[in-house]
Design a protein around this motif. Structure first.
Motif, PDB file in Angstrom:
ATOM      1  N   GLY A   1       0.851  -1.173   0.000  1.00 47.09           N
ATOM      2  CA  GLY A   1       0.000   0.000   0.000  1.00 47.09           C
ATOM      3  C   GLY A   1       0.890   1.226   0.000  1.00 47.09           C
ATOM      4  N   ALA A   2       0.345   2.375   0.353  1.00 46.56           N
ATOM      5  CA  ALA A   2       1.121   3.616   0.293  1.00 46.56           C
ATOM      6  C   ALA A   2       2.246   3.626   1.311  1.00 46.56           C
ATOM      7  CB  ALA A   2       0.207   4.817   0.510  1.00 46.56           C
ATOM      8  N   ASP A   3       1.986   3.102   2.511  1.00 43.55           N
ATOM      9  CA  ASP A   3       3.013   3.159   3.548  1.00 43.55           C
ATOM     10  C   ASP A   3       3.146   1.836   4.294  1.00 43.55           C
ATOM     11  OD1 ASP A   3       0.630   3.217   4.869  1.00 43.55           O
ATOM     12  OD2 ASP A   3       1.085   4.956   6.124  1.00 43.55           O
ATOM     13  N   TYR A   4       2.763   0.747   3.657  1.00 45.46           N
ATOM     14  CA  TYR A   4       2.990  -0.560   4.258  1.00 45.46           C
ATOM     15  C   TYR A   4       3.259  -1.583   3.171  1.00 45.46           C
ATOM     16  CZ  TYR A   4      -1.637  -2.166   2.775  1.00 45.46           C
ATOM     17  OH  TYR A   4      -2.721  -2.530   2.017  1.00 45.46           O
ATOM     18  N   LEU A   5       3.986  -2.626   3.559  1.00 44.95           N
ATOM     19  CA  LEU A   5       4.254  -3.765   2.689  1.00 44.95           C
ATOM     20  C   LEU A   5       3.911  -5.034   3.447  1.00 44.95           C
ATOM     21  CD1 LEU A   5       7.798  -2.789   1.351  1.00 44.95           C
ATOM     22  CD2 LEU A   5       5.676  -2.664   0.061  1.00 44.95           C
ATOM     23  N   ARG A   6       3.460  -6.049   2.720  1.00 42.64           N
ATOM     24  CA  ARG A   6       3.232  -7.346   3.323  1.00 42.64           C
ATOM     25  C   ARG A   6       3.951  -8.403   2.496  1.00 42.64           C
ATOM     26  NH1 ARG A   6      -2.738  -5.850   3.896  1.00 42.64           N
ATOM     27  NH2 ARG A   6      -2.985  -5.213   6.067  1.00 42.64           N
ATOM     28  N   VAL A   7       4.677  -9.263   3.164  1.00 44.57           N
ATOM     29  CA  VAL A   7       5.301 -10.418   2.526  1.00 44.57           C
ATOM     30  C   VAL A   7       4.506 -11.640   2.967  1.00 44.57           C
ATOM     31  CG1 VAL A   7       7.391 -11.814   2.300  1.00 44.57           C
ATOM     32  CG2 VAL A   7       7.563  -9.321   2.507  1.00 44.57           C
ATOM     33  N   TRP A   8       4.087 -12.450   1.996  1.00 42.35           N
ATOM     34  CA  TRP A   8       3.247 -13.588   2.321  1.00 42.35           C
ATOM     35  C   TRP A   8       3.834 -14.854   1.724  1.00 42.35           C
ATOM     36  CZ3 TRP A   8       1.486 -15.097  -2.524  1.00 42.35           C
ATOM     37  CH2 TRP A   8       1.413 -14.097  -3.497  1.00 42.35           C
TER      38      TRP A   8
ATOM     39  N   LEU B   1       5.875  -1.280   7.984  1.00 43.46           N
ATOM     40  CA  LEU B   1       5.266   0.043   7.904  1.00 43.46           C
ATOM     41  C   LEU B   1       6.360   1.080   7.716  1.00 43.46           C
ATOM     42  CD1 LEU B   1       2.690  -0.110  10.831  1.00 43.46           C
ATOM     43  CD2 LEU B   1       2.275  -0.534   8.413  1.00 43.46           C
ATOM     44  N   SER B   2       5.987   2.232   7.179  1.00 47.44           N
ATOM     45  CA  SER B   2       6.950   3.315   7.002  1.00 47.44           C
ATOM     46  C   SER B   2       6.296   4.632   7.371  1.00 47.44           C
ATOM     47  CB  SER B   2       7.424   3.367   5.545  1.00 47.44           C
ATOM     48  OG  SER B   2       8.272   4.484   5.322  1.00 47.44           O
ATOM     49  N   ASP B   3       7.098   5.532   7.935  1.00 45.55           N
ATOM     50  CA  ASP B   3       6.568   6.858   8.249  1.00 45.55           C
ATOM     51  C   ASP B   3       6.673   7.802   7.057  1.00 45.55           C
ATOM     52  OD1 ASP B   3       9.271   6.964   8.267  1.00 45.55           O
ATOM     53  OD2 ASP B   3       9.484   7.963  10.203  1.00 45.55           O
TER      54      ASP B   3
ATOM     55  N   GLY C   1      -3.624   4.065   1.829  1.00 42.84           N
ATOM     56  CA  GLY C   1      -3.379   4.474   0.463  1.00 42.84           C
ATOM     57  C   GLY C   1      -4.051   3.529  -0.504  1.00 42.84           C
ATOM     58  N   THR C   2      -3.327   3.103  -1.547  1.00 46.66           N
ATOM     59  CA  THR C   2      -3.909   2.199  -2.519  1.00 46.66           C
ATOM     60  C   THR C   2      -4.051   0.812  -1.937  1.00 46.66           C
ATOM     61  OG1 THR C   2      -1.714   1.701  -3.353  1.00 46.66           O
ATOM     62  CG2 THR C   2      -2.893   3.503  -4.404  1.00 46.66           C
ATOM     63  N   ALA C   3      -4.924   0.048  -2.531  1.00 48.58           N
ATOM     64  CA  ALA C   3      -5.126  -1.319  -2.070  1.00 48.58           C
ATOM     65  C   ALA C   3      -3.912  -2.156  -2.378  1.00 48.58           C
ATOM     66  CB  ALA C   3      -6.361  -1.907  -2.753  1.00 48.58           C
ATOM     67  N   ASP C   4      -3.798  -3.309  -1.705  1.00 43.57           N
ATOM     68  CA  ASP C   4      -2.703  -4.224  -1.972  1.00 43.57           C
ATOM     69  C   ASP C   4      -2.644  -4.519  -3.467  1.00 43.57           C
ATOM     70  OD1 ASP C   4      -2.209  -4.276   0.640  1.00 43.57           O
ATOM     71  OD2 ASP C   4      -2.792  -6.349   1.008  1.00 43.57           O
TER      72      ASP C   4
ATOM     73  N   SER D   1       3.887  -3.544 -10.742  1.00 43.44           N
ATOM     74  CA  SER D   1       5.281  -3.113 -10.724  1.00 43.44           C
ATOM     75  C   SER D   1       5.404  -1.647 -10.405  1.00 43.44           C
ATOM     76  CB  SER D   1       5.906  -3.399 -12.091  1.00 43.44           C
ATOM     77  OG  SER D   1       7.171  -2.800 -12.177  1.00 43.44           O
ATOM     78  N   ASP D   2       6.486  -1.305  -9.685  1.00 48.41           N
ATOM     79  CA  ASP D   2       6.869   0.086  -9.514  1.00 48.41           C
ATOM     80  C   ASP D   2       7.647   0.550 -10.725  1.00 48.41           C
ATOM     81  OD1 ASP D   2       5.845   1.196  -7.353  1.00 48.41           O
ATOM     82  OD2 ASP D   2       7.584   0.977  -6.080  1.00 48.41           O
ATOM     83  N   GLY D   3       8.152  -0.425 -11.404  1.00 41.31           N
ATOM     84  CA  GLY D   3       8.687  -0.275 -12.718  1.00 41.31           C
ATOM     85  C   GLY D   3       9.899   0.572 -12.916  1.00 41.31           C
ATOM     86  N   LEU D   4      11.077  -0.044 -12.972  1.00 38.67           N
ATOM     87  CA  LEU D   4      12.216   0.610 -13.587  1.00 38.67           C
ATOM     88  C   LEU D   4      11.969   0.592 -15.086  1.00 38.67           C
ATOM     89  CD1 LEU D   4      15.110  -1.131 -11.667  1.00 38.67           C
ATOM     90  CD2 LEU D   4      14.466   1.238 -11.498  1.00 38.67           C
ATOM     91  N   GLU D   5      12.200   1.700 -15.718  1.00 38.01           N
ATOM     92  CA  GLU D   5      12.026   1.705 -17.164  1.00 38.01           C
ATOM     93  C   GLU D   5      13.090   0.814 -17.776  1.00 38.01           C
ATOM     94  OE1 GLU D   5      10.290   6.230 -17.442  1.00 38.01           O
ATOM     95  OE2 GLU D   5      12.048   5.653 -18.585  1.00 38.01           O
TER      96      GLU D   5
END
Length: 765
Positions: free
Chosen positions: A682-689, A701-703, A747-750, A754-758
């Motif tokens: 999401g905008a300020d969190y990540l989940r590894v599953w 989480l991130s500030d 923020g955005t949903a899970d 890609s964040d995508g490097l060009e």
């Protein structure tokens, strides 16, 4: 309005408020404030000495504002001028045990504001069409740490800005030393100070009625000549009220003393009538044949107790520490001696927090949530059946502390005794009270900076109380570990994370700040950390990241040697080892030692064989970043000026790599499908599953918002924020406890997009 209203009310035949027992003049003023009577002030500041009855008065007034309680009160028999109109009840957020930031966001939650910052709350309240009515009681009890002076912060950071808003109607109960500061900040006529000790607001007749009621056998008093005979009871009540000089706490404790032990009391002996809380203590001890100093030493640990109360198991040890002798027998024999002044604490209603269910919001002081601490700490559960004790009123604690010859010395002895009570100095085995409140005791003793070097305490202590204590220390007295803790504290309070995730967040923060030894120490505590932080670089402007590998090096090792790059020549992220040693052989000075791919954490990985692909991470950065290479154009030619560039970094250990970005190979589709973990964000969190079970094994989480993230097939999570880039080896093999992700900050949903490097496919989850 003045005390003359008491006589008029009595002459008219009105009955006193059944809970307050009087205070007609003040109740008239509060009712006029509530109905916005012409000429009534917009802000009322209620104050008085400890024990003057401020809290009881506020409670009685709120009972008349509450629809349920109104039905249970004899409103028709009360003075009509004391009864507020039947309007929606005012908001009454309690600061007790809360920081100023938590109180502010509690108010925001009550009114359903959409603010993201503290200042936005005041702005939104100021633009509301309907008036805002607030009653703020118990400001003197604000804060999770007594010595941090949170009441002053509540007044300056919350109440004064609220009072300045024309749409806000405010009633606040504050200590006398802060009353003038709050009222004086407003134009003349907008605020009024009601000091319950002042003659125009005093209620001697109400105090007599209170004492008379408390002395009645029906209220628990023993059947004695001066309690059963109405005239004798009235005479004793008048004598007690007169001698107490209007202090309700003194009368209350005097009656309690008589109820607990009536022997030795002669109502005709004026010398047995106390004039203050201190005299109640001393007279009670002497009537029981005890030394008054012994009683005060018995109560001293409770006078310094933090949070909801002191575990009874710690009482004897702390009393002995303050007294300088064994007090165990004194406590065993002295329950009758201490009984009028102490009370048990009701068990917690749930795990973590104060059980109110209020204010758990991602906001406050840099995102501080309202997990007001139980003695189990944040997320550590309820009191587990332990008995907690506290003094019946803060005024007793104030009297006990003021009677000690050296308060700081007493706190030092208490802090040392608490430290000695930690089994093998293992914070996991320590009493929750010690873990959560040792910082508060050492703050009052002036010793807190010396305590802030223990990563285990950082991980196990309740972050709300720990943060409040550290913030009360002058910044110049704090060492590097404490500064790292303060930087991370908003994440700890916001997430309400348990000890293992607090340790994980702190582990990464220590690596980011170059305190690798502290990060390593957290892995020795026996906590199931979900990751080990491999390295971190303080790189600004990273827009995306991806993981991949470089092809096997040629025999002369010319490909992918260590290079400079940002901050490569000095500091914790220097890429080269001593004497120009290649990065793969350098010690992990910029991060914790890498772990084996199976997550065993059994020490550094062996150097990558020259015949094997070398795992790397690539960062998309602005053109001109030192050490970066320009991204090739679509046709393979050089990119135009102003295009972005790439930095290549070793994936498993600190060190930039001088390599052509075009040589970076992305994981194959087969490798991605076989990877044990997936990534969502999401905008300020990540989940590894875990792919096999589809259960979350790590949550980050991130500030600050993430600007890039990718997960390599072997479970190395590379994350970029505005602060820099950090790599974490996922260790968890089973589902881990996941911290709360506040709904309004997700923020955005899970998404696995890609964040995508060009030119490079980022986020291989």
């Amino acid at each position: 309005m003045s005390a003359s209203g008491e006589g008029k009310a009595a002459a008219a035949g009105y009955v006193p408020h059944p809970y307050v027992g009087g205070r007609t003049a003040v109740l008239r003023a509060l009712a006029a404030w509530r109905m916005r009577w012409p000429g009534a002030p917009r802000v009322i500041v209620l104050t008085g000495s400890p024990g003057s009855g401020r809290s009881r008065l506020i409670t009685g007034f709120l009972m008349m504002c509450d629809p349920v309680h109104r039905k249970q009160l004899p409103l028709d028999d009360l003075d009509p001028a004391t009864v507020p109109p039947d309007l929606p009840e005012p908001a009454a957020p309690s600061p007790a045990g809360r920081t100023a930031a938590q109180l502010l966001w509690l108010i925001s939650d009550h009114f359903g504001l959409g603010a993201d910052r503290d200042d936005d709350i005041f702005t939104e309240l100021a633009t509301r069409e309907e008036p805002v009515t607030l009653v703020v009681p118990d400001v003197d009890r604000a804060g999770p740490v007594r010595a941090a002076d949170e009441p002053a912060r509540v007044v300056r950071d919350v109440l004064k800005p609220l009072a300045a808003i024309e749409a806000v109607q405010l009633l606040a109960e504050v200590p006398r030393d802060l009353a003038e500061e709050l009222a004086g900040a407003l134009p003349p006529g907008q605020a009024q100070i009601i000091d319950l000790d002042a003659p125009e607001w005093a209620d001697p007749k109400g105090l007599v009625r209170y004492a008379e009621t408390a002395l009645a056998p029906g209220a628990g008093a023993p059947e004695l000549p001066y309690t059963t005979d109405p005239s004798a009871r009235r005479a004793l009540a008048e004598a007690l009220a007169t001698r107490a000089d209007g202090n309700w706490l003194t009368v209350r404790l005097a009656v309690q003393s008589l109820i607990v032990q009536p022997a030795g009391f002669d109502p005709a002996d004026d010398s047995l009538l106390p004039g203050s809380v201190g005299e109640v203590l001393d007279l009670h001890a002497r009537r029981l044949g005890a030394d008054p100093r012994t009683l005060r030493l018995m109560l001293a640990p409770l006078a310094f107790a933090e949070g909801k109360g002191l575990p009874v198991q710690l009482w004897a040890a702390l009393a002995s520490a303050v007294a300088g002798r064994d007090m165990s027998q004194d406590l065993a024999d002295g329950m009758l001696l201490a009984a009028p002044f102490i009370e048990p604490v009701e068990p917690s209603r749930g795990a973590g927090g104060d059980g109110s269910g209020e204010g758990n919001r991602d906001g406050g002081r840099d995102g501080e949530r309202d997990n007001t601490a139980d003695d189990g700490g944040a997320g550590s559960g309820a009191d587990g059946g332990r008995t907690l004790l506290r003094l019946m009123h803060p005024g007793i604690a104030e009297e006990i502390r003021s009677g000690l010859p050296d308060v700081r010395d007493a706190q030092t002895k208490i802090a040392m005794a608490l430290l000695e009570a930690v089994p093998q100095q293992d914070w996991a085995q320590a009493d929750p009270y010690i873990r959560d409140h040792l910082a508060a005791h050492t703050l009052d003793a002036g010793l807190l900076p010396q305590l802030l070097t223990d990563p285990g305490l950082f991980a196990h202590a309740d972050p709300v109380t720990m943060r409040a204590a550290i913030e009360a220390v002058p910044p110049e007295q704090l060492g590097a570990p404490a500064r790292t803790y303060l930087r991370t504290a908003p994440l700890l309070t916001r997430s309400q994370a348990p000890a293992d995730l607090r340790a994980a967040f702190l582990e990464s923060a220590f690596v980011e700040d170059g305190l690798v030894a502290y990060a390593d120490a957290l892995h020795t505590l026996g906590l199931p950390l979900p990751w080990r932080t491999l390295w971190s670089v303080p790189l600004v402007g990273v827009r995306a990241v991806t993981t991949g590998s470089l092809p096997p090096r040629s025999g002369d090792g010319a490909t992918a040697g260590a290079t400079g790059g940002p901050d490569a020549t000095s500091g914790p992220n220097a890429t080269g080892g001593p004497d120009g040693m290649p990065a793969e052989n350098a010690t992990a000075s910029g991060g914790a030692a890498p772990v084996a791919p199976d997550g065993s954490g059994a020490g550094p990985l062996p150097a990558t064989p020259a015949s094997a692909p070398r795992p790397v991470a690539a960062f998309l950065v602005p053109a001109g970043t030192p050490g970066a290479r320009t991204v090739p154009g679509p046709d393979g030619g050089a990119a135009e000026a102003g295009d972005r560039a790439l930095l290549v970094h070793d994936l498993l250990r600190p060190g930039y790599i001088d390599a052509d970005p075009a040589q970076v190979q992305l994981p194959s589709a087969q490798a991605q499908e076989a990877a044990p973990f997936g990534l969502s964000r999401g905008a300020d969190y990540l989940r590894v599953w875990a792919r096999a079970s589809e259960e979350v094994v790590a949550a980050l989480l991130s500030d600050t918002p993430f600007t890039g993230a990718d997960l390599s097939p072997d479970g190395v999570l590379v994350v970029a924020t505005a602060r820099g880039v950090t790599a974490r080896q996922i260790l968890a093999a089973a589902p881990a406890t996941v911290p709360t992700v506040p709904a309004q900050r997700t923020g955005t949903a899970d998404s696995a997009s890609s964040d995508g490097l060009e030119g490079l496919e980022g986020d291989h989850s």
